[in-house]
Design a protein around this motif. Structure first.
Motif, mmCIF file in Angstrom:
data_model
loop_
_atom_site.group_PDB
_atom_site.id
_atom_site.type_symbol
_atom_site.label_atom_id
_atom_site.label_comp_id
_atom_site.label_asym_id
_atom_site.label_seq_id
_atom_site.Cartn_x
_atom_site.Cartn_y
_atom_site.Cartn_z
ATOM 1 N N MET A 71 0.848 -1.198 0.000
ATOM 2 C CA MET A 71 0.000 0.000 0.000
ATOM 3 C C MET A 71 0.875 1.237 0.000
ATOM 4 N N SER A 72 0.462 2.239 -0.778
ATOM 5 C CA SER A 72 1.162 3.521 -0.744
ATOM 6 C C SER A 72 0.791 4.210 0.563
ATOM 7 N N ARG A 73 1.411 5.310 0.837
ATOM 8 C CA ARG A 73 1.027 6.081 2.021
ATOM 9 C C ARG A 73 -0.462 6.403 1.901
ATOM 10 N N PRO A 74 -1.103 6.830 2.973
ATOM 11 C CA PRO A 74 -2.544 7.090 2.885
ATOM 12 C C PRO A 74 -2.894 8.005 1.715
ATOM 13 N N PHE A 75 -4.053 7.780 1.146
ATOM 14 C CA PHE A 75 -4.485 8.584 0.010
ATOM 15 C C PHE A 75 -4.461 10.051 0.416
ATOM 16 N N ARG A 76 -3.756 10.866 -0.378
ATOM 17 C CA ARG A 76 -3.600 12.295 -0.086
ATOM 18 C C ARG A 76 -3.817 13.105 -1.346
ATOM 19 N N LYS A 77 -4.123 14.373 -1.146
ATOM 20 C CA LYS A 77 -4.267 15.296 -2.272
ATOM 21 C C LYS A 77 -2.883 15.813 -2.620
ATOM 22 N N GLN A 78 -2.158 15.035 -3.415
ATOM 23 C CA GLN A 78 -0.794 15.366 -3.805
ATOM 24 C C GLN A 78 -0.583 14.971 -5.261
ATOM 25 N N ARG A 79 0.582 15.333 -5.781
ATOM 26 C CA ARG A 79 0.851 15.089 -7.199
ATOM 27 C C ARG A 79 1.140 13.627 -7.507
ATOM 28 N N ASP A 80 1.808 12.921 -6.602
ATOM 29 C CA ASP A 80 2.107 11.516 -6.887
ATOM 30 C C ASP A 80 2.129 10.667 -5.623
ATOM 31 N N ALA A 81 1.994 9.380 -5.849
ATOM 32 C CA ALA A 81 2.108 8.379 -4.793
ATOM 33 C C ALA A 81 3.091 7.348 -5.316
ATOM 34 N N THR A 82 4.019 6.936 -4.480
ATOM 35 C CA THR A 82 5.050 6.026 -4.968
ATOM 36 C C THR A 82 5.522 5.073 -3.872
ATOM 37 N N ILE A 83 6.041 3.958 -4.302
ATOM 38 C CA ILE A 83 6.761 3.043 -3.418
ATOM 39 C C ILE A 83 8.216 3.194 -3.824
#
Length: 100
Positions: A71-83
């Motif tokens: 799982m990525s970090r908690p869903f956030r209002k940001q530009r990207d999600a990454t491992i």
């Protein structure tokens, strides 16, 4: 199998003007406040689960933490999600599904 995942959404500064050519300054002027620069309307993130776990769920039920492989970090209002660190997933456990 090693896994690296990155999920991105369009840069908040990108604001193309219709009927302009590609090299014609499609970006807004830089924001003066960091909060303006990092403003995204949609929260993003992802989870990786085994196909067999999804198939065994009843309709409308939620995944439990122990059923999630990655799982990525908690869903956030940001530009990207990454491992950013490599994660090793055992392919012998069956098919994997990425939910974004």
């Amino acid at each position: 199998t090693q896994v690296f995942i990155t999920l991105s959404q369009r840069d908040a500064r990108y604001n193309p003007i219709p009927d302009r050519f590609n090299g014609s300054k499609p970006f807004q002027k830089p924001a003066t406040k960091k909060q303006d620069l990092d403003h995204y309307n949609v929260a993003i993130g992802f989870v990786v689960v085994r196909k067999s776990k999804l198939e065994s769920l009843k309709e409308g039920s939620q995944l439990r933490k122990n059923e999630i492989e990655l799982m990525s970090r908690p869903f956030r209002k940001q530009r990207d999600a990454t491992i950013s660190q490599p994660k090793v997933l055992d392919p012998a456990g069956g098919d994997l599904i990425v939910i974004a």
